[in-house]
Design a protein around this motif. Structure first.
Motif, PDB file in Angstrom:
ATOM      1  N   PRO A  10      42.395  34.319  30.826  1.00 25.64           N
ATOM      2  CA  PRO A  10      42.526  33.175  31.418  1.00 25.64           C
ATOM      3  C   PRO A  10      43.637  32.080  30.598  1.00 25.64           C
ATOM      4  O   PRO A  10      44.357  31.571  31.370  1.00 25.64           O
ATOM      5  N   LEU A  11      43.516  32.365  29.274  1.00 26.97           N
ATOM      6  CA  LEU A  11      44.745  31.562  28.533  1.00 26.97           C
ATOM      7  C   LEU A  11      45.648  32.067  29.139  1.00 26.97           C
ATOM      8  O   LEU A  11      46.883  31.025  29.104  1.00 26.97           O
ATOM      9  N   ALA A  12      46.616  33.369  29.313  1.00 24.63           N
ATOM     10  CA  ALA A  12      47.616  33.725  29.833  1.00 24.63           C
ATOM     11  C   ALA A  12      48.056  33.254  31.189  1.00 24.63           C
ATOM     12  O   ALA A  12      49.063  32.704  31.384  1.00 24.63           O
ATOM     13  N   ARG A  13      46.994  33.265  32.040  1.00 25.38           N
ATOM     14  CA  ARG A  13      47.199  32.663  33.490  1.00 25.38           C
ATOM     15  C   ARG A  13      47.677  31.324  33.171  1.00 25.38           C
ATOM     16  O   ARG A  13      48.341  30.555  33.989  1.00 25.38           O
ATOM     17  N   GLU A  14      46.797  30.501  32.403  1.00 25.99           N
ATOM     18  CA  GLU A  14      47.372  28.952  32.224  1.00 25.99           C
ATOM     19  C   GLU A  14      48.475  28.671  31.591  1.00 25.99           C
ATOM     20  O   GLU A  14      49.117  27.884  32.026  1.00 25.99           O
ATOM     21  N   LEU A  15      49.097  29.500  30.728  1.00 27.60           N
ATOM     22  CA  LEU A  15      50.194  29.442  30.045  1.00 27.60           C
ATOM     23  C   LEU A  15      51.364  29.620  31.166  1.00 27.60           C
ATOM     24  O   LEU A  15      52.391  28.775  31.267  1.00 27.60           O
ATOM     25  N   ILE A  16      51.366  30.629  32.092  1.00 25.16           N
ATOM     26  CA  ILE A  16      52.072  30.919  33.103  1.00 25.16           C
ATOM     27  C   ILE A  16      52.132  29.682  34.051  1.00 25.16           C
ATOM     28  O   ILE A  16      53.311  29.186  34.374  1.00 25.16           O
ATOM     29  N   VAL A  17      51.168  29.029  34.290  1.00 21.75           N
ATOM     30  CA  VAL A  17      51.148  27.755  35.228  1.00 21.75           C
ATOM     31  C   VAL A  17      51.578  26.774  34.485  1.00 21.75           C
ATOM     32  O   VAL A  17      52.636  26.167  35.199  1.00 21.75           O
ATOM     33  N   HIS A  18      51.433  26.497  33.524  1.00 17.55           N
ATOM     34  CA  HIS A  18      52.165  25.328  32.659  1.00 17.55           C
ATOM     35  C   HIS A  18      53.794  25.669  32.476  1.00 17.55           C
ATOM     36  O   HIS A  18      54.365  24.520  32.548  1.00 17.55           O
ATOM     37  N   TYR A  19      54.131  26.827  32.094  1.00 11.58           N
ATOM     38  CA  TYR A  19      55.337  26.965  31.801  1.00 11.58           C
ATOM     39  C   TYR A  19      56.139  26.873  33.240  1.00 11.58           C
ATOM     40  O   TYR A  19      57.113  26.417  33.241  1.00 11.58           O
ATOM     41  N   ARG A  20      55.511  27.455  34.390  1.00 10.10           N
ATOM     42  CA  ARG A  20      56.341  27.474  35.666  1.00 10.10           C
ATOM     43  C   ARG A  20      56.306  26.040  36.072  1.00 10.10           C
ATOM     44  O   ARG A  20      57.367  25.389  36.815  1.00 10.10           O
ATOM     45  N   ALA A  21      55.494  25.103  35.978  1.00  9.98           N
ATOM     46  CA  ALA A  21      55.258  23.785  36.460  1.00  9.98           C
ATOM     47  C   ALA A  21      56.242  22.956  35.648  1.00  9.98           C
ATOM     48  O   ALA A  21      56.941  22.139  36.207  1.00  9.98           O
ATOM     49  N   LEU A  22      56.147  23.133  34.329  1.00  6.07           N
ATOM     50  CA  LEU A  22      57.365  22.342  33.487  1.00  6.07           C
ATOM     51  C   LEU A  22      58.652  22.785  33.727  1.00  6.07           C
ATOM     52  O   LEU A  22      59.429  21.895  33.837  1.00  6.07           O
ATOM     53  N   LEU A  23      59.019  24.066  34.132  1.00  3.96           N
ATOM     54  CA  LEU A  23      60.411  24.364  34.436  1.00  3.96           C
ATOM     55  C   LEU A  23      60.704  23.749  35.725  1.00  3.96           C
ATOM     56  O   LEU A  23      61.724  23.718  35.895  1.00  3.96           O
ATOM     57  N   GLN A  24      59.738  23.699  36.624  1.00  4.05           N
ATOM     58  CA  GLN A  24      60.109  23.210  38.003  1.00  4.05           C
ATOM     59  C   GLN A  24      60.622  21.682  37.890  1.00  4.05           C
ATOM     60  O   GLN A  24      61.411  21.360  38.298  1.00  4.05           O
ATOM     61  N   ARG A  25      59.699  21.147  37.031  1.00  2.00           N
ATOM     62  CA  ARG A  25      59.910  19.596  36.683  1.00  2.00           C
ATOM     63  C   ARG A  25      61.386  19.397  36.030  1.00  2.00           C
ATOM     64  O   ARG A  25      62.025  18.505  36.539  1.00  2.00           O
ATOM     65  N   LEU A  26      61.609  20.283  34.977  1.00  2.00           N
ATOM     66  CA  LEU A  26      63.015  20.214  34.330  1.00  2.00           C
ATOM     67  C   LEU A  26      64.064  20.412  35.312  1.00  2.00           C
ATOM     68  O   LEU A  26      64.984  19.786  35.400  1.00  2.00           O
ATOM     69  N   ASP A  27      64.060  21.697  36.121  1.00  3.20           N
ATOM     70  CA  ASP A  27      65.033  21.650  37.195  1.00  3.20           C
ATOM     71  C   ASP A  27      65.200  20.973  38.031  1.00  3.20           C
ATOM     72  O   ASP A  27      66.420  20.538  38.443  1.00  3.20           O
ATOM     73  N   ALA A  28      64.138  19.886  38.278  1.00  6.79           N
ATOM     74  CA  ALA A  28      64.483  18.786  39.305  1.00  6.79           C
ATOM     75  C   ALA A  28      64.900  17.566  38.755  1.00  6.79           C
ATOM     76  O   ALA A  28      65.027  16.523  39.515  1.00  6.79           O
ATOM     77  N   ALA A  29      64.873  17.256  37.362  1.00  8.57           N
ATOM     78  CA  ALA A  29      65.214  16.243  36.653  1.00  8.57           C
ATOM     79  C   ALA A  29      66.681  15.843  36.906  1.00  8.57           C
ATOM     80  O   ALA A  29      67.462  16.694  37.162  1.00  8.57           O
ATOM     81  N   PRO A  30      66.942  14.470  37.093  1.00  5.38           N
ATOM     82  CA  PRO A  30      68.312  13.953  37.529  1.00  5.38           C
ATOM     83  C   PRO A  30      69.150  14.622  36.245  1.00  5.38           C
ATOM     84  O   PRO A  30      70.525  14.941  36.551  1.00  5.38           O
ATOM     85  N   GLU A  31      68.626  14.637  35.225  1.00  3.00           N
ATOM     86  CA  GLU A  31      69.520  15.212  34.031  1.00  3.00           C
ATOM     87  C   GLU A  31      70.115  16.444  34.187  1.00  3.00           C
ATOM     88  O   GLU A  31      71.135  16.671  33.775  1.00  3.00           O
ATOM     89  N   SER A  32      69.246  17.172  34.755  1.00  2.00           N
ATOM     90  CA  SER A  32      69.616  18.541  35.184  1.00  2.00           C
ATOM     91  C   SER A  32      70.550  18.710  36.105  1.00  2.00           C
ATOM     92  O   SER A  32      71.513  19.566  35.964  1.00  2.00           O
ATOM     93  N   GLU A  33      70.485  17.836  37.374  1.00  2.00           N
ATOM     94  CA  GLU A  33      71.547  18.008  38.210  1.00  2.00           C
ATOM     95  C   GLU A  33      72.941  17.192  37.782  1.00  2.00           C
ATOM     96  O   GLU A  33      73.889  17.861  37.841  1.00  2.00           O
ATOM     97  N   ALA A  34      73.014  16.195  36.806  1.00  6.84           N
ATOM     98  CA  ALA A  34      73.925  15.944  36.028  1.00  6.84           C
ATOM     99  C   ALA A  34      74.654  16.901  35.261  1.00  6.84           C
ATOM    100  O   ALA A  34      75.754  16.983  35.248  1.00  6.84           O
TER     101      ALA A  34
END
Length: 126
Positions: free
Chosen positions: A86-110
């Motif tokens: 379960p820990l590994a599955r949770e890590l994947i979920v948090h990693y993917r969610a954070l990456l998605q948020r980072l990718d969509a951030a205005p700073e990333s687009e800039a």
């Protein structure tokens, strides 16, 4: 002249602790492949990764968590296998969610907008 922009450049996210890359794109991909195949060996074949290297990556990750990330059972007469904890599955979920948020951030687009378009000459050294 038509300017061709880069295909959407991707950000990479790494979690570093004590000089180890604890999580990054390759380690997350390994965990996902193990989950998909139910086998470390099959994950290695898919990723063109040696079995030894996969275990090195798993051991590096494992040093930084209190519980294992992968449960394995030996082959013997029956085929062995591996499942994520379960820990590994949770890590994947948090990693993917954070990456998605980072990718969509205005700073990333800039940052992406600052890249030189493809097929344009490299500026001369100053």
């Amino acid at each position: 002249m038509t300017r061709t922009h880069h295909p959407r450049p991707q950000l990479q996210l790494r979690l570093v602790a004590e000089r180890d890359i604890v999580l990054g794109p390759g380690k997350i991909a390994l965990l996902e492949a193990i989950e998909h195949h139910g086998s470390i060996a099959a994950a290695c074949r898919e990723m063109h990764l040696s079995y030894k290297k996969a275990w090195q990556l798993l051991e590096t990750m494992g040093r930084h968590f209190d519980t294992p990330l992968v449960d394995t059972c030996s082959g013997g007469s029956q085929r062995g296998g591996a499942t994520l904890t379960p820990l590994a599955r949770e890590l994947i979920v948090h990693y993917r969610a954070l990456l998605q948020r980072l990718d969509a951030a205005p700073e990333s687009e800039a940052l992406r907008a600052m890249l030189r378009p493809l097929n344009t000459p490299t500026p001369p050294d100053r």
